[in-house]
Enzyme design. Structure first.
Site, short mmCIF file in Angstrom:
data_model
loop_
_atom_site.label_atom_id
_atom_site.label_comp_id
_atom_site.label_asym_id
_atom_site.label_seq_id
_atom_site.Cartn_x
_atom_site.Cartn_y
_atom_site.Cartn_z
N LYS A 27 -1.84 -5.16 -1.66
CA LYS A 27 -2.98 -4.80 -2.53
C LYS A 27 -2.58 -4.87 -4.00
O LYS A 27 -3.29 -5.46 -4.82
CB LYS A 27 -3.48 -3.37 -2.21
CG LYS A 27 -3.92 -3.17 -0.77
CD LYS A 27 -4.48 -1.77 -0.55
CE LYS A 27 -3.48 -0.65 -0.72
NZ LYS A 27 -2.43 -0.58 0.31
N ARG B 126 -9.24 6.38 0.17
CA ARG B 126 -8.36 6.46 1.34
C ARG B 126 -8.93 7.39 2.40
O ARG B 126 -8.33 7.53 3.46
CB ARG B 126 -7.00 6.98 0.90
CG ARG B 126 -5.94 5.91 0.69
CD ARG B 126 -4.70 6.59 0.14
NE ARG B 126 -3.47 5.94 0.38
CZ ARG B 126 -2.82 5.18 -0.52
NH1 ARG B 126 -3.37 4.92 -1.68
NH2 ARG B 126 -1.64 4.70 -0.24
N ARG C 79 11.74 -3.26 -0.97
CA ARG C 79 10.86 -3.61 -2.08
C ARG C 79 11.36 -2.96 -3.39
O ARG C 79 11.82 -1.83 -3.40
CB ARG C 79 9.46 -3.07 -1.74
CG ARG C 79 8.39 -3.32 -2.74
CD ARG C 79 7.03 -3.10 -2.11
NE ARG C 79 6.64 -1.70 -2.03
CZ ARG C 79 5.40 -1.29 -1.78
NH1 ARG C 79 4.44 -2.18 -1.57
NH2 ARG C 79 5.11 -0.02 -1.71
N ARG D 205 10.63 2.69 -5.18
CA ARG D 205 9.82 3.89 -5.00
C ARG D 205 10.51 4.86 -4.05
O ARG D 205 11.06 4.46 -3.03
CB ARG D 205 8.45 3.50 -4.43
CG ARG D 205 7.51 2.99 -5.49
CD ARG D 205 6.26 2.43 -4.91
NE ARG D 205 5.60 3.30 -3.93
CZ ARG D 205 4.37 3.10 -3.50
NH1 ARG D 205 3.67 2.08 -3.95
NH2 ARG D 205 3.83 3.90 -2.61
N ARG E 125 3.18 7.56 6.03
CA ARG E 125 2.15 6.82 5.29
C ARG E 125 1.31 5.96 6.24
O ARG E 125 0.09 5.86 6.08
CB ARG E 125 2.80 5.93 4.21
CG ARG E 125 3.29 6.75 3.02
CD ARG E 125 4.34 6.01 2.21
NE ARG E 125 3.84 4.89 1.46
CZ ARG E 125 4.63 3.94 0.95
NH1 ARG E 125 5.93 3.96 1.13
NH2 ARG E 125 4.10 2.96 0.26
P1 AMP Z 1 0.24 3.82 -3.16
O1 AMP Z 1 0.95 3.46 -4.41
O2 AMP Z 1 -1.19 3.41 -3.15
O3 AMP Z 1 0.99 3.38 -1.93
O4 AMP Z 1 0.22 5.43 -3.10
C1 AMP Z 1 1.41 6.20 -3.08
C2 AMP Z 1 1.12 7.62 -2.62
O5 AMP Z 1 0.21 8.24 -3.54
C3 AMP Z 1 0.42 7.74 -1.28
O6 AMP Z 1 1.35 7.71 -0.19
C4 AMP Z 1 -0.25 9.11 -1.41
O7 AMP Z 1 0.69 10.16 -1.30
C5 AMP Z 1 -0.72 9.08 -2.85
N1 AMP Z 1 -2.07 8.47 -2.99
C6 AMP Z 1 -2.39 7.31 -3.62
N2 AMP Z 1 -3.70 7.08 -3.59
C7 AMP Z 1 -4.25 8.11 -2.90
C8 AMP Z 1 -5.59 8.42 -2.50
N3 AMP Z 1 -6.62 7.62 -2.80
N4 AMP Z 1 -5.78 9.57 -1.80
C9 AMP Z 1 -4.75 10.39 -1.50
N5 AMP Z 1 -3.46 10.15 -1.83
C10 AMP Z 1 -3.21 9.01 -2.53
#
Ligand code: AMP
Length: 214
Positions: free
Chosen positions: A13, A87, A126, A160, A171
């Site tokens: 994404k 989400r 990554r 990360r 996740r």
């Molecule tokens: P991402 O970078 O999108 O993989 O997000 C990293 C982490 O941020 C996720 O594993 C969640 O802990 C938190 N997170 C990101 N976006 C959301 C969302 N829309 N709702 C809830 N938690 C989120």
């Protein structure tokens, strides 16, 4: 044009969002990036979310909806790319309300389909350039031998904290339990468009371009 990029962690994404930002002057709204920024700024909210994020859980709807609401009040440019948001069904409903209040609509929800087995391999290994965000992978796209980012020449790379097998399991579980119902939700609204997230990056981009031009 406003679109959602939907898919599990590691589906690509963020990579595709960066292309759309460059080529279509769209604005990437990544709640993951916003939350990482909040935690590194050391605010109270940042401290609360840090623990949840490291374990791979979902931050509360209230917090992420608040973050998105703030960003929607800013400039719009070529439209918004929602990356990692919504989400949950509650977030999806909130987004529909926020857009309606602005007199805006969702143009498409692009689902990046990737088999589960490929996700772990993509995520573990990554790293990203600390300067421009270019994504690298130890096996499939290593950092250039001279230690400089191929895109911007930056020399600092980040991994990360939640890109490890343990957090990734949580996740993925969160994705299948709470986020994957959105596939049916947007299908029923006739917004869902599917692309093969396992294809080459340029082919995924081509498929997305085709969707956006229709
Ligand atoms: P991402 O970078 O999108 O993989 O997000 C990293 C982490 O941020 C996720 O594993 C969640 O802990 C938190 N997170 C990101 N976006 C959301 C969302 N829309 N709702 C809830 N938690 C989120």
């Amino acid at each position: 044009m406003n679109i959602i990029l939907l898919g599990p962690p590691g589906a690509g994404k963020g990579t595709q969002a960066r292309v759309l930002v460059d080529e279509r002057d769209m604005i990437q709204l990544s709640t993951g990036d916003m939350l990482r920024e909040a935690r590194s700024s050391g605010t109270e909210m940042g401290k609360v979310v840090a623990e949840v994020m490291d374990k791979g859980g979902l931050v509360t709807d209230e917090i992420v909806i608040g973050l998105i609401r703030e960003k929607l009040e800013g400039e719009k440019k070529g439209g918004f790319i929602f990356d990692g948001f919504p989400r949950t069904l509650a977030q999806a409903d909130a987004l529909a309300d926020l857009l309606a209040d602005m007199g805006e609509a969702l143009d498409a929800v692009v689902e990046l389909q990737v088999e589960e087995e490929a996700l772990v391999a993509r995520i573990v290994g990554r790293s990203t350039c600390g300067n421009c965000g270019e994504v690298y992978h130890d096996v499939t796209k290593p950092i250039p031998a001279d230690g400089k980012c191929a895109n911007c020449g930056g020399t600092e790379f980040k991994r990360r904290a939640d890109d490890n097998e343990e957090s990734l399991k949580t996740r993925l579980m969160e994705y299948y339990k709470k986020t994957s119902p959105l596939i049916g939700y947007y299908y029923a609204k006739d917004d869902l468009r599917r692309v093969d997230g396992l294809a080459e990056m340029s082919e995924v981009k081509r498929q997305i371009d085709e969707i956006l031009s229709n």
